[in-house]
Design an enzyme around this catalytic site. Structure first.
Site, PDB file in Angstrom:
ATOM      1  N   CYS A   1      -1.175  -2.002   3.145  1.00  0.00           N
ATOM      2  CA  CYS A   1       0.186  -1.534   2.847  1.00  0.00           C
ATOM      3  C   CYS A   1       0.996  -2.716   2.312  1.00  0.00           C
ATOM      4  O   CYS A   1       0.617  -3.863   2.483  1.00  0.00           O
ATOM      5  CB  CYS A   1       0.831  -0.948   4.108  1.00  0.00           C
ATOM      6  SG  CYS A   1       0.874  -2.079   5.485  1.00  0.00           S
TER       7      CYS A   1
ATOM      8  N   ARG B   1      -0.639  -8.840   2.368  1.00  0.00           N
ATOM      9  CA  ARG B   1       0.355  -9.912   2.342  1.00  0.00           C
ATOM     10  C   ARG B   1       0.364 -10.570   3.721  1.00  0.00           C
ATOM     11  O   ARG B   1       0.299  -9.887   4.750  1.00  0.00           O
ATOM     12  CB  ARG B   1       1.760  -9.388   2.026  1.00  0.00           C
ATOM     13  CG  ARG B   1       1.978  -9.016   0.562  1.00  0.00           C
ATOM     14  CD  ARG B   1       1.997 -10.248  -0.364  1.00  0.00           C
ATOM     15  NE  ARG B   1       2.213  -9.881  -1.758  1.00  0.00           N
ATOM     16  CZ  ARG B   1       1.240  -9.677  -2.649  1.00  0.00           C
ATOM     17  NH1 ARG B   1      -0.018  -9.808  -2.297  1.00  0.00           N
ATOM     18  NH2 ARG B   1       1.530  -9.382  -3.899  1.00  0.00           N
TER      19      ARG B   1
ATOM     20  N   GLU C   1       1.395 -19.080   2.884  1.00  0.00           N
ATOM     21  CA  GLU C   1       0.425 -19.443   1.846  1.00  0.00           C
ATOM     22  C   GLU C   1       1.045 -20.150   0.657  1.00  0.00           C
ATOM     23  O   GLU C   1       0.367 -20.920  -0.027  1.00  0.00           O
ATOM     24  CB  GLU C   1      -0.351 -18.202   1.362  1.00  0.00           C
ATOM     25  CG  GLU C   1       0.457 -17.204   0.551  1.00  0.00           C
ATOM     26  CD  GLU C   1      -0.417 -16.067  -0.004  1.00  0.00           C
ATOM     27  OE1 GLU C   1      -1.135 -15.453   0.780  1.00  0.00           O
ATOM     28  OE2 GLU C   1      -0.340 -15.805  -1.214  1.00  0.00           O
TER      29      GLU C   1
ATOM     30  N   HIS D   1      -6.255 -16.127  -1.439  1.00  0.00           N
ATOM     31  CA  HIS D   1      -5.653 -15.063  -2.272  1.00  0.00           C
ATOM     32  C   HIS D   1      -6.453 -14.858  -3.562  1.00  0.00           C
ATOM     33  O   HIS D   1      -5.930 -15.012  -4.670  1.00  0.00           O
ATOM     34  CB  HIS D   1      -4.184 -15.397  -2.584  1.00  0.00           C
ATOM     35  CG  HIS D   1      -3.354 -14.168  -2.800  1.00  0.00           C
ATOM     36  ND1 HIS D   1      -2.096 -14.007  -2.284  1.00  0.00           N
ATOM     37  CD2 HIS D   1      -3.616 -13.022  -3.491  1.00  0.00           C
ATOM     38  CE1 HIS D   1      -1.612 -12.824  -2.649  1.00  0.00           C
ATOM     39  NE2 HIS D   1      -2.522 -12.205  -3.380  1.00  0.00           N
TER      40      HIS D   1
HETATM   41  P1  NAD Z   1      -0.040   1.028  -3.306  1.00  0.00           P
HETATM   42  O1  NAD Z   1       1.436   1.054  -3.529  1.00  0.00           O
HETATM   43  O2  NAD Z   1      -0.911   1.835  -4.197  1.00  0.00           O
HETATM   44  O3  NAD Z   1      -0.351   1.494  -1.800  1.00  0.00           O
HETATM   45  C1  NAD Z   1       0.369   1.052  -0.693  1.00  0.00           C
HETATM   46  C2  NAD Z   1       0.274   2.156   0.355  1.00  0.00           C
HETATM   47  O4  NAD Z   1       0.899   1.672   1.546  1.00  0.00           O
HETATM   48  C3  NAD Z   1       1.014   3.447  -0.046  1.00  0.00           C
HETATM   49  O5  NAD Z   1       0.154   4.562   0.099  1.00  0.00           O
HETATM   50  C4  NAD Z   1       2.188   3.507   0.917  1.00  0.00           C
HETATM   51  O6  NAD Z   1       2.565   4.829   1.261  1.00  0.00           O
HETATM   52  C5  NAD Z   1       1.607   2.758   2.105  1.00  0.00           C
HETATM   53  N1  NAD Z   1       2.617   2.280   3.027  1.00  0.00           N
HETATM   54  C6  NAD Z   1       3.866   1.844   2.767  1.00  0.00           C
HETATM   55  N2  NAD Z   1       4.488   1.506   3.907  1.00  0.00           N
HETATM   56  C7  NAD Z   1       3.593   1.752   4.907  1.00  0.00           C
HETATM   57  C8  NAD Z   1       3.647   1.601   6.307  1.00  0.00           C
HETATM   58  N3  NAD Z   1       4.762   1.169   6.926  1.00  0.00           N
HETATM   59  N4  NAD Z   1       2.547   1.926   7.021  1.00  0.00           N
HETATM   60  C9  NAD Z   1       1.422   2.384   6.417  1.00  0.00           C
HETATM   61  N5  NAD Z   1       1.321   2.547   5.084  1.00  0.00           N
HETATM   62  C10 NAD Z   1       2.406   2.238   4.338  1.00  0.00           C
HETATM   63  O7  NAD Z   1      -0.448  -0.502  -3.311  1.00  0.00           O
HETATM   64  P2  NAD Z   1      -1.904  -1.112  -3.576  1.00  0.00           P
HETATM   65  O8  NAD Z   1      -2.081  -1.340  -5.024  1.00  0.00           O
HETATM   66  O9  NAD Z   1      -2.894  -0.334  -2.836  1.00  0.00           O
HETATM   67  O10 NAD Z   1      -1.722  -2.562  -2.931  1.00  0.00           O
HETATM   68  C11 NAD Z   1      -1.552  -2.733  -1.537  1.00  0.00           C
HETATM   69  C12 NAD Z   1      -1.118  -4.169  -1.294  1.00  0.00           C
HETATM   70  O11 NAD Z   1      -2.217  -5.033  -1.619  1.00  0.00           O
HETATM   71  C13 NAD Z   1       0.011  -4.652  -2.200  1.00  0.00           C
HETATM   72  O12 NAD Z   1       1.264  -4.358  -1.641  1.00  0.00           O
HETATM   73  C14 NAD Z   1      -0.223  -6.124  -2.282  1.00  0.00           C
HETATM   74  O13 NAD Z   1       0.582  -6.743  -1.295  1.00  0.00           O
HETATM   75  C15 NAD Z   1      -1.683  -6.303  -1.924  1.00  0.00           C
HETATM   76  N6  NAD Z   1      -2.493  -6.899  -3.000  1.00  0.00           N
HETATM   77  C16 NAD Z   1      -3.257  -7.985  -2.725  1.00  0.00           C
HETATM   78  C17 NAD Z   1      -4.036  -8.561  -3.716  1.00  0.00           C
HETATM   79  C18 NAD Z   1      -4.925  -9.750  -3.448  1.00  0.00           C
HETATM   80  O14 NAD Z   1      -5.350 -10.419  -4.403  1.00  0.00           O
HETATM   81  N7  NAD Z   1      -5.270 -10.049  -2.203  1.00  0.00           N
HETATM   82  C19 NAD Z   1      -4.010  -8.025  -5.001  1.00  0.00           C
HETATM   83  C20 NAD Z   1      -3.233  -6.900  -5.240  1.00  0.00           C
HETATM   84  C21 NAD Z   1      -2.465  -6.341  -4.239  1.00  0.00           C
END
Ligand code: NAD
Length: 337
Positions: free
Chosen positions: A210, A239, A268, A300
């Protein structure tokens, strides 16, 4: 604004791979200046003379930076990442700044990295690799567990969480999920949506997918860790701020948490993406995390695949074109998104 406006853009926090993919995919008429520096108040003066900027996950785009950009005629912030917690969107709105992100470039890249953390922690391939290089062919203390039939808790079933669920179903896991919005498609595949407490308390592996916001900050804290199974595996590729690192360290010391795999870390921005191998580590939390044999940290790199980098550059440049054309764009982010 004319459709063929030529832009001078400043890219912050850039690495060699950013240049590679943006130089291949960009319209050659645009000029990109690649800065290695992170954007923050102290480096904002690098933006003078630019038409727009492009930032990454650890740049700090707060109100003061946005005010500076505005005062220097800049109205465009391109994020070459999905998360946007590093931008003060209220301030961006106040200063008529357009902000665009790359919501999905390769959800599979990040989901597969989460799985890499799980498999490495479980089957200890990193330890086996080092042992065998020293001609130590012993398999003592390399015991793992079958993933088949284990309960995997997925918090957040957006794009990355969905890709992760599909992979874990393929391993024969029972997938429990928590999200405010349930996905019918995942339910049909066998994912069971449950409340947050059930998801946390009944899972052998918990993976966070999330976003970080006020509601999800320290989602994983001492109280929630208490409800987890003893020896649980916790994976965070989303995150760093989703996890209270001090609480997790306590739980690792008491062996409540049996494995920790993180691609993101609360502090980080002071460490990740840089080579500090010849300096003295000042961050006490990561120093403590590094002492645990059951903790795996990556810097990351979840997004770091050829496919994802290619998509990130193409979508960022499409966002730029939307701005130039003055077209509405689904990738624009505003306060309240
Ligand atoms: P997304 O917006 O498609 O999905 C996020 C999901 O989280 C949604 O379905 C939303 O309803 C849900 N959500 C929001 N608040 C919530 C809560 N309180 N409890 C439970 N679920 C909740 O985003 P995504 O593309 O799947 O990315 C998810 C996260 O991954 C991003 O926010 C980003 O921080 C992280 N990310 C990390 C990397 C990396 O290199 N490690 C790369 C891209 C994204």
């Amino acid at each position: 604004m004319t459709p063929d406006r030529i832009m001078k853009l400043g890219f912050f926090s850039t690495k060699s791979y950013d240049r590679t993919y943006f130089d291949i995919n960009k319209d050659p008429r645009h000029e990109i200046i690649y800065f290695e520096a992170r954007l923050m108040e102290e480096t904002a003066q690098l933006c003078e003379g630019l038409d727009g900027i492009c930032v990454f996950v650890n740049d700090i785009v707060n109100r003061k930076v946005i005010e500076y950009l505005h005062n220097h005629g800049i109205r465009l912030i391109l994020l070459r990442c999905a998360g946007f917690n590093q931008v003060d969107l209220e301030a961006a709105g106040d200063y008529q700044m357009k902000v665009y992100r790359v919501p999905a470039y390769s959800p599979e890249a990040v989901a597969e990295h989460a799985v890499a953390l799980i498999l490495t922690l479980n089957r200890k391939t990193h330890k086996a690799y080092n042992r065998i290089r020293e001609l130590n062919f012993s398999v003592e203390k390399l015991i793992g567990f079958d993933l088949n039939e284990k309960h995997v808790g997925v918090i957040g079933t957006g794009k990355i969480g969905t890709a992760f669920c599909r992979i874990m179903l393929g391993f024969g896991c029972k997938v429990l999920a928590y999200d405010k919005y349930e996905q019918e498609e995942l339910k049909k595949l066998g994912v069971q949506y449950v409340d947050l407490l059930t998801c946390i308390s009944e899972s052998d592996i918990i993976s966070l997918h999330c976003p970080l916001n006020e509601e999800t900050k320290y989602l994983i804290n001492s109280q929630r860790i208490q409800s987890m199974k003893d020896g649980v595996m916790l994976i965070n590729t989303s995150r760093g701020g989703l996890i209270n690192t001090k609480d997790v360290i306590k739980a690792l010391k008491h062996q409540k948490i049996g494995y920790l795999g993180i691609d993101v870390y609360e502090q980080e921005e002071k460490l990740f993406f840089e080579d500090y191998s010849e300096t003295i580590l000042q961050d006490e939390l990561i120093a403590r995390l590094l002492t645990f044999p059951n903790v795996l940290i990556t810097s990351h790199q979840g997004f770091l695949t050829h496919d994802a980098l290619d998509q990130i550059s193409k979508i960022t440049l499409d966002n730029l074109q939307c701005f130039i054309d003055g077209r509405p764009c689904d990738n624009e982010v505003k306060a309240g998104n």
